[in-house]
Motif scaffolding. Structure first.
Motif, mmCIF file in Angstrom:
data_model
loop_
_atom_site.group_PDB
_atom_site.id
_atom_site.type_symbol
_atom_site.label_atom_id
_atom_site.label_comp_id
_atom_site.label_asym_id
_atom_site.label_seq_id
_atom_site.Cartn_x
_atom_site.Cartn_y
_atom_site.Cartn_z
ATOM 1 N N VAL A 168 -13.631 33.865 19.918
ATOM 2 C CA VAL A 168 -14.176 32.511 20.015
ATOM 3 C C VAL A 168 -14.207 31.880 18.633
ATOM 4 N N PHE A 169 -13.727 30.648 18.542
ATOM 5 C CA PHE A 169 -13.723 29.907 17.283
ATOM 6 C C PHE A 169 -14.745 28.776 17.372
ATOM 7 N N GLU A 170 -15.685 28.779 16.446
ATOM 8 C CA GLU A 170 -16.730 27.743 16.434
ATOM 9 C C GLU A 170 -16.862 27.186 15.012
ATOM 10 N N ARG A 171 -16.680 25.889 14.879
ATOM 11 C CA ARG A 171 -16.690 25.292 13.532
ATOM 12 C C ARG A 171 -18.093 25.092 12.964
ATOM 13 N N ARG A 172 -19.111 25.113 13.811
ATOM 14 C CA ARG A 172 -20.481 25.015 13.308
ATOM 15 C C ARG A 172 -20.967 26.399 12.886
ATOM 16 N N PRO A 173 -22.076 26.477 12.133
ATOM 17 C CA PRO A 173 -22.554 27.788 11.664
ATOM 18 C C PRO A 173 -23.310 28.597 12.710
ATOM 19 N N LYS A 174 -23.526 28.022 13.908
ATOM 20 C CA LYS A 174 -24.234 28.758 14.950
ATOM 21 C C LYS A 174 -23.848 28.199 16.312
ATOM 22 N N THR A 175 -24.356 28.846 17.360
ATOM 23 C CA THR A 175 -24.063 28.396 18.722
ATOM 24 C C THR A 175 -24.877 27.140 19.043
ATOM 25 N N GLY A 176 -24.589 26.557 20.201
ATOM 26 C CA GLY A 176 -25.340 25.374 20.635
ATOM 27 C C GLY A 176 -24.509 24.115 20.699
ATOM 28 N N GLY A 177 -23.377 24.096 19.994
ATOM 29 C CA GLY A 177 -22.484 22.948 20.056
ATOM 30 C C GLY A 177 -23.145 21.640 19.694
ATOM 31 N N LEU A 178 -22.947 20.631 20.521
ATOM 32 C CA LEU A 178 -23.444 19.289 20.212
ATOM 33 C C LEU A 178 -24.965 19.212 20.166
ATOM 34 N N TRP A 179 -25.658 20.232 20.705
ATOM 35 C CA TRP A 179 -27.121 20.209 20.677
ATOM 36 C C TRP A 179 -27.672 20.555 19.298
ATOM 37 N N ASN A 180 -26.786 20.835 18.338
ATOM 38 C CA ASN A 180 -27.226 21.089 16.961
ATOM 39 C C ASN A 180 -27.520 19.761 16.260
ATOM 40 N N TYR A 181 -28.678 19.238 16.565
ATOM 41 C CA TYR A 181 -29.151 17.974 15.985
ATOM 42 C C TYR A 181 -29.736 18.221 14.596
ATOM 43 N N THR A 182 -29.565 17.259 13.688
ATOM 44 C CA THR A 182 -30.240 17.314 12.393
ATOM 45 C C THR A 182 -30.895 15.972 12.110
ATOM 46 N N PRO A 183 -32.136 15.958 11.628
ATOM 47 C CA PRO A 183 -32.809 14.693 11.283
ATOM 48 C C PRO A 183 -32.066 13.891 10.223
ATOM 49 N N LEU A 184 -31.190 14.561 9.463
ATOM 50 C CA LEU A 184 -30.410 13.839 8.459
ATOM 51 C C LEU A 184 -29.476 12.817 9.089
ATOM 52 N N LYS A 185 -29.286 12.917 10.390
ATOM 53 C CA LYS A 185 -28.404 11.988 11.076
ATOM 54 C C LYS A 185 -28.844 10.543 10.861
ATOM 55 N N THR A 186 -30.146 10.313 10.756
ATOM 56 C CA THR A 186 -30.663 8.961 10.552
ATOM 57 C C THR A 186 -30.077 8.329 9.294
ATOM 58 N N CYS A 187 -29.742 9.165 8.334
ATOM 59 C CA CYS A 187 -29.269 8.662 7.039
ATOM 60 C C CYS A 187 -27.757 8.514 6.964
ATOM 61 N N THR A 188 -27.041 8.868 8.036
ATOM 62 C CA THR A 188 -25.587 8.771 7.974
ATOM 63 C C THR A 188 -25.141 7.317 8.021
ATOM 64 N N ASN A 189 -24.074 7.046 7.342
ATOM 65 C CA ASN A 189 -23.503 5.695 7.332
ATOM 66 C C ASN A 189 -21.986 5.837 7.438
ATOM 67 N N ILE A 190 -21.543 6.299 8.610
ATOM 68 C CA ILE A 190 -20.130 6.603 8.806
ATOM 69 C C ILE A 190 -19.338 5.321 9.044
ATOM 70 N N LYS A 191 -18.264 5.175 8.309
ATOM 71 C CA LYS A 191 -17.386 4.027 8.511
ATOM 72 C C LYS A 191 -16.299 4.415 9.504
ATOM 73 N N ARG A 192 -16.379 3.862 10.694
ATOM 74 C CA ARG A 192 -15.412 4.164 11.736
ATOM 75 C C ARG A 192 -14.392 3.034 11.844
ATOM 76 N N GLU B 173 -21.119 38.308 18.680
ATOM 77 C CA GLU B 173 -20.197 39.189 17.954
ATOM 78 C C GLU B 173 -18.738 38.802 18.182
ATOM 79 N N LEU B 174 -18.483 37.997 19.202
ATOM 80 C CA LEU B 174 -17.112 37.560 19.488
ATOM 81 C C LEU B 174 -16.763 36.240 18.802
ATOM 82 N N ILE B 175 -17.755 35.623 18.163
ATOM 83 C CA ILE B 175 -17.574 34.271 17.637
ATOM 84 C C ILE B 175 -17.320 34.279 16.132
ATOM 85 N N SER B 176 -16.297 33.566 15.709
ATOM 86 C CA SER B 176 -16.053 33.300 14.289
ATOM 87 C C SER B 176 -16.678 31.954 13.972
ATOM 88 N N PHE B 177 -17.840 31.977 13.310
ATOM 89 C CA PHE B 177 -18.541 30.746 12.982
ATOM 90 C C PHE B 177 -17.928 30.088 11.743
#
Length: 472
Positions: free
Chosen positions: A38-62, A134-138
């Motif tokens: 299993v390949f996972e680009r985040r540092p842990k399981t949970g996928g999109l549910w890995n919320y961070t309060p820092l999100k409030t400060c993001t200013n992504i230019k799309r 143990e099957l996941i490459s984080f």
């Protein structure tokens, strides 16, 4: 070209979130494969549910509009921390009762409310995933996936996001379980690009929404574009927590539950943007002036940016995935599967069901019909492009139970088994909209989160609609 599914021994799973977890458990339970990576680009399981309060400060230019599914989503950096932005926001909780969200034999904790918060959902998925960690490459992102016709193997190139080192590996089959809530869709409209250039920062996607306080200093009007789950919920949060009027551009009826507030004013479908006067015009002939913020809650593009070679014909404009038998198997090469594509479903439960069916197919216990029959299946589906994969109740239940029946019909009584929808669960599924809206009203008026359906019923907040009973 024929493919021998009986020889599948090494499987790559891309994505270690909710869908990847259910799929991987099913593959492991089949006890037929030598290696599941299993390949996972985040540092842990949970996928999109890995919320961070820092999100409030993001200013992504799309890009505005955002309609190109080939763009690869990058990490964002806030206050020295890099992370993949999640669509989860501060006050988000589940839209589905916990009993229907739960994986088979793994209930939510009893002290979780009927609709768990996003923090509780993340903890639940992390606990469920512990025995497959143990099957996941984080911290590992898949860069390229391409099928080699000479070797009949999939070449998977992955990159360690901490060391930047790339690794090349070979697999007999690949299952993609990355979800479809990653690449924001901002559809085009007359004047939209010009508005974005003239009034930079006034247009965002719901993925960048976090907290109503982000908008507390907005003096002009706030327009939300979209009337599904996130659009309706964001409108409710802004109106109730900021005590202000918000406008919501509506093209179709909302099938998802939503809180109600008199300060939410529905307006028509978009026609054009006029930045010089900060006016948005609608197809019904009406308009809204003095618009200071536009939030597009218009969903996401379906994207597989790592896919290379002939299989890229699956992706065109990001509205649907082509050539998928049962919304799952890429029938020109059935050693490739995409899990979790359908909309209006329960992703955790669906991933188990699809995973059980897929594991039995790839172990050789299930067989596929001819390619012509699979092609006809795809062509027979109702809906085109964006709504091609929509499984609106009760179609989602029918689809899941059909897969369950097929998976249970194979020889041998071993393997992982998904939940089969019974009459009581179907009743709850059909009444989710009414249940969640009763839950929201109960919470608003009492300050408490209901812990069960019985609590809502006993308090007089919930009565099942007649149409739910009629679908049983």
């Amino acid at each position: 070209m024929s493919f021998n599914l009986n020889k599948i021994k090494d499987i790559a799973v891309i994505g270690g979130g909710p869908c990847g977890a259910g799929l991987t458990k099913a593959l492991v339970g089949e006890r037929a494969f030598n290696r599941i990576q299993v390949f996972e680009r985040r540092p842990k399981t949970g996928g999109l549910w890995n919320y961070t309060p820092l999100k409030t400060c993001t200013n992504i230019k799309r890009a505005v509009p955002s309609i190109d599914p080939s763009v690869r989503i990058q990490k964002v950096e806030v206050k020295g921390e890099k992370f993949f932005e999640s669509p989860v926001y501060k006050y988000l909780d589940a839209n589905v009762p916990k009993d229907l969200m739960a994986y088979n034999g793994y209930p939510f904790p009893e002290d979780n409310p009927l609709f768990p918060t996003h923090h509780q959902i993340l903890k639940y998925i992390e606990n469920y995933s512990k025995d497959i960690e143990e099957l996941i490459s984080f911290n590992t992102e898949v860069v390229s996936v391409e099928h080699n016709k000479q070797t009949s193997k999939w070449e998977v190139i992955s990159k360690n996001l901490q060391t930047e080192v790339e690794t090349v590996d070979q697999f007999d089959a690949v299952a993609v379980a990355t979800g479809q809530y990653e690449h924001p869709l901002i559809p085009d409209a007359e004047g939209l690009a010009h508005w974005n250039e003239t009034l930079p920062g006034t247009i965002i996607h719901a993925k960048s929404y976090d907290d109503p306080q982000q908008f507390k200093d907005i003096k002009g009007e706030i327009l939300i574009v979209g009337n599904s789950a996130s659009g309706a919920d964001i409108a409710y949060q802004l109106s109730t927590k900021l005590q202000r009027t918000v406008y919501k551009s509506v093209r179709s009826e909302n099938l998802m539950p939503a809180g109600k507030d008199n300060r939410i004013i529905d307006v028509g479908d978009l026609l054009r943007f006029e930045p010089e006067t900060k006016t948005v015009y609608f197809k019904d002939g009406k308009s809204l002036s003095n618009v200071d913020k536009v939030i597009f809650a218009t969903g996401y593009l379906k994207t597989l940016p790592f896919l290379k070679g002939a299989e890229t014909d699956m992706i065109t404009d990001g509205q649907k995935l082509h050539h998928l038998y049962k919304h799952l198997i890429y029938y020109p090469n059935p050693t490739l599967a995409i899990v979790g594509i359908p909309r209006f479903v329960l992703p955790t439960r669906l991933s188990e069901t699809q995973g059980c069916w897929l594991s039995k197919l790839w172990s050789g216990r299930l067989t596929l019909p001819s390619e012509q029959v699979m092609k006809q299946y795809c062509e027979s589906l109702e809906g085109k492009e964006r709504n091609h994969h929509d499984l609106i109740f009760p179609r989602d239940v029918e689809y899941s139970n059909d897969l369950n029946h097929e998976a249970e019909s194979v020889r041998g009584d071993y393997g992982y088994f998904a939940v089969h929808w019974d009459e009581q669960q179907i009743k709850i599924r059909g009444g989710i909209k009414e249940i969640k809206e009763a839950y929201l009203k109960y919470h608003t008026e009492t300050g408490k989160r209901a812990m069960s359906l019985k609590e809502l019923e006993d308090s007089g907040y919930l009565a099942y609609p007649e149409q739910v009973e009629s679908k049983l």
